[in-house]
Each structure stands twice: as C-alpha cells, then as structure tokens.
Enzyme design. Structure first.
Site, PDB file in Angstrom:
ATOM      1  CB  SER A 111       6.842  -7.926  -1.013  1.00 39.21           C
ATOM      2  OG  SER A 111       6.315  -6.886  -0.246  1.00 39.21           O
ATOM      3  CG  ASP A 250       8.138  -3.866   1.822  1.00 38.56           C
ATOM      4  OD1 ASP A 250       8.576  -2.781   1.404  1.00 38.56           O
ATOM      5  OD2 ASP A 250       7.254  -4.508   1.223  1.00 38.56           O
ATOM      6  CG  ASP A 252       8.761  -4.414  -2.776  1.00 39.54           C
ATOM      7  OD1 ASP A 252       8.455  -4.378  -1.567  1.00 39.54           O
ATOM      8  OD2 ASP A 252       7.912  -4.503  -3.679  1.00 39.54           O
TER       9      ASP A 252
END
Length: 462
Positions: A111, A250, A252
């Site tokens: 992430s 972000d 992902d």
C-alpha cells in the site's frame, strides 16, 4: 536504491506471523520472504472454501514478481488454478473475483509503505477481505497446527491473465456511465505504482485534459515523496497548470486524496460528506447513513448530523467499514485516509473509481471541486503524531500503561466534550498513533505533544 541484503529462503518465525488491519505486511527479507509467501499460498489454497481459480495481482515493487511466483507455487501445490494479473490496482482483484466466480484472490502490495516493504492481502469468493476465522486457519497452518496431507487430485496450474485488466478499466468507465469530461484539466499523481496501469487511460478516454505525475511503474520509487501521503507535488502542479482538480493515489491505488483548483486538500472525510450529500439530495442514501472510522473528524460528524444524517464509526481499517456497511445496509463509507467504499460499486476501496466519481459529479453539476468544497464542513483542528514503539507487545498493550491512560483521561476532561483523543497501535507499522482534535487548536498542540512524549517515555523504557 540498493536491494536489501537477505537470504531469499529465510522465513520469519511462524509464531510471529499474523494478519494486521490490511493483511500481512513488512520489510522484505525479514517480515516478508519468498518462503513465507510459498507457505501462505499453500495454506490459502487449503482454506479457501470455494472452487474456481485464485487471482493474484501486484503493485510495482521490485520484490513483487518474486512473491507472486512463490504464492502461485504454493497455491498450485495445494491443487488450485492460478491466474496472475500482473500490475494492477488492488480493487481490480475483488472486482474480477466477483466477475468470474473465482475462489478468491491475493494482492501483493504494501500500500502506502516505502519501496523496501511488501505485503499480501487476501480476498474471499465474495471479493471482501478474508474474515478472521479463515485468517486464523492460515496462521495455524503456518505454525504447523493444520493437517497438510497430500491432495487427492492433481496439482494446479498457473496462467498469466494480464488481459483481464481491460475488463476492470471498462468497469471504471461504466461506473460513471461513460460521462464525458471533455477538456476538464485534471492532474493525476500515479505514485509510480498500480495506478499507472489504468489511471491516465480512463480519464483520457473520457476526454479530460490530463497531466500525469510519477506516471511510470517504478518499484524503487513507489510512494517516495509522491502520491496520497505526499500531496505537495500534486498541489504545486494543480496551481501551476490552473487545473480544475488533482487526484493522488497510494501505491496500490485503493485510496485517493484530492486537491481542488485553489490547492486545498480534499481528504476522505470531505469525499464522504460531499458524495454522501449528493446521494442524500437524490434520495438514494438509506437511513441518511454514512460509515466512517474513529479517525474521522468531529467537524465532519457534527456537520453530517446537522444535515439530518447518521454517522456510524468503526475501528480503523476498510474491512471494518465494509462489515459495518453490510450490517446496516449503508450505501457509502470510508476512511479519512482516502479509502472510500460504495455499495453501488462493489464495496471495495478504489481510488481511481472515487476520483472518477468526484470529477463526474462536479462536471455534471457544472461546478468545480473548489465550489463543491466550499459547501463542505469546517474541520476541527486535528493532529496525528506517530510514536515509534518497536516492542510489539508493549505497543499493542499500551492501555495497560496507567500513566498514559491517566493522561488520556486528563486530556479528555480538559476538552469538556469539545474534542477527543484517540491512541491506537498501527496494524501495519511499528508505530503508536496519537491523535488529538478539538475546537481549540492550542489544546490540540498541547495534548498531542504531552501524550506523544509520555508514550515514548513509558513504552520505550529499557
């Protein structure tokens, strides 16, 4: 960036492996290794109850291919068919699970964490994050507490299916009914990550005048001074180019934060308030209910209540928001950090979809994002400080520290109901998060500093 020095077959102590608020996550070579991924893949293959293929996606981190290969090996050893999607946003995985009736899926990503970290998120057959019961069975398997007898059927096979990303792109376009954004100047910060696989393409397909920042997949620069955790490059670009709005994702792409044409930040609370208001005005918001987490601003809650709405709060983590939305039938929920879930769009946090919704709603009403933000709430001053506490047991049991809990109670009494304190252990990093918000900004500064110093002193004592 130099690759970390580690033996590729090292494996962390299984007793220390547990699912956090967003799956498994940590530094590659210590907390996350290929051997661990192999075992996680095998036990996922064993415990997922549904039949069908298991999908695996990844963000751009350099360790991603290694971990995808190891997960696929474990899954096929457990007799599962595997479809590898390649570089894609996390929400593409649950969306494709539902579309094809897959048994489940995994996403290799950390992430918003730095490039040297990675992680594994696991989804069930309904596309939601794996429940605690199945997570516990995977953890038990890693500890050797689940039987691992040989499968009666043949081993599975792995297939490369990056072509499926086109279906996800079509779903994104369909989410706004292909409404045009002709000529709207928009800046996208793709964070060198998963959003590079589709973010610019879908906005351009709708006719937007797109400026792209950090627009190539780069596993050594993902999240570095860019994206939703570092908004200054986006803010600067929006102002320099005179753009109507900008969106930052972000690593992902399951979360998004925005910047309006005046350079003001539009966080997840504002997205919920504005999108929720649009649904409320259209008469399609059941019980006038929104779902947010304990991190959401008190100003948001009071402004939403003033509109006749209800706000349900959950612990931090989009899986908690998801569960609360399912229980209550809420249409919209999310986190201040930019995870937004819509029941009309699969109940998966999707940064690109959320950005499309905001752009479409503004353009459809003939207003700018700045105009819309002017209608939003005034946030209470809020400050979040991260205190590094390497000792996991002390971090998790911070409430057992009487000196710290007494100080929290003193702070809450002093604000007399016009503010609040939240202290919690991060589920993904070795941090204790201390948040204070109040109508009085001086109180916020005072209590944040005192609480952070007390946490450091008492929890990191030798």
């Amino acid at each position: 960036m130099a690759s970390p020095a580690f033996h590729p077959l090292d494996c962390p102590d299984p007793a220390q492996v547990s699912f956090g608020t967003d799956g498994l996550r940590g530094h590659v070579g210590s907390a996350i290794t290929s051997t661990l991924a192999l075992q996680v893949g095998f036990w996922c293959g064993r415990v997922l109850p549904a039949d069908g293929p298991v999908l695996i996606g990844m963000d751009s981190r350099t360790s991603g291919s290694m971990l995808v290969s190891a997960l696929a090996a474990g899954l096929t050893a457990a007799g599962r068919e595997v479809w590898t999607l390649g570089l894609c946003p996390t929400p593409a995985v649950p969306g494709l699970i539902r579309r094809f009736g897959a048994a489940g899926g995994l996403m290799v990503s950390a992430s918003h964490n730095p490039p040297e970290d990675n992680g594994i998120k696991v989804f069930g057959a309904d596309g939601s994050k794996l429940g605690s019961a199945l997570q516990s069975r995977i953890e038990a398997g890693l500890r050797g507490e689940e039987p691992a007898s040989a499968q009666a059927h043949a081993f599975g096979a792995s297939h490369q299916r990056s072509d499926l990303l086109d279906l996800y792109k079509q779903d994104l376009l369909s989410s706004v009914r292909h409404q045009r954004l002709d000529g709207v100047p928009i800046v996208l910060d793709l964070c060198w990550g998963s959003a590079t696989a589709c973010g610019a393409a879908v906005f351009s397909e709708l006719g937007a005048d797109v400026t792209v920042l950090h627009g190539e997949a780069d596993g050594e620069r993902i999240n570095v001074d860019c994206g939703s955790t570092h908004l200054e490059p986006l803010r600067r670009a929006v102002l320099e180019r005179g753009a109507a709005m900008g969106f930052a994702f972000d690593g992902d792409a399951d979360r998004m934060l925005a910047v309006d044409g005046r350079g003001r930040i539009v966080d997840g609370d504002h997205v919920l308030f504005l999108w929720g208001s649009a649904l409320q005005d259209s008469g399609v918001l059941p019980d006038q209910r929104l779902v947010a987490t304990v991190m959401s601003n008190l100003g948001f809650e009071r402004a939403w209540q003033a509109r006749g709405g209800q706000l349900d709060r959950t612990p931090v983590g989009d899986q908690h928001v998801h569960a609360a939305m399912v229980r209550s039938g809420a249409a919209l929920g999310g986190e201040q950090s930019g995870h937004i879930l819509s029941s009309a769009h699969g109940l998966s946090g999707d940064g690109v979809l959320t950005a499309l919704q905001l752009a479409s709603l503004c353009h459809g009403q003939g207003i700018t994002l700045a105009d819309w933000l002017d209608r939003s709430f005034e946030a209470y001053p809020q400050k979040l400080v991260n205190v590094r506490v390497p000792d996991r047991s002390r971090r998790k049991a911070w409430a057992d520290c009487q000196s710290l809990t007494a100080l929290v109670q003193e702070a809450e009494r002093s604000m007399a109901g016009d503010g609040r304190v939240l202290v919690r252990a991060s589920g993904t990093e070795p941090l204790l998060r201390v948040m204070v918000e109040a109508a009085d900004p001086k109180a916020v500064e005072h209590w944040t500093q005192r609480l952070a110093e007390a946490a450091d002193q008492h929890l990191n004592a030798a």
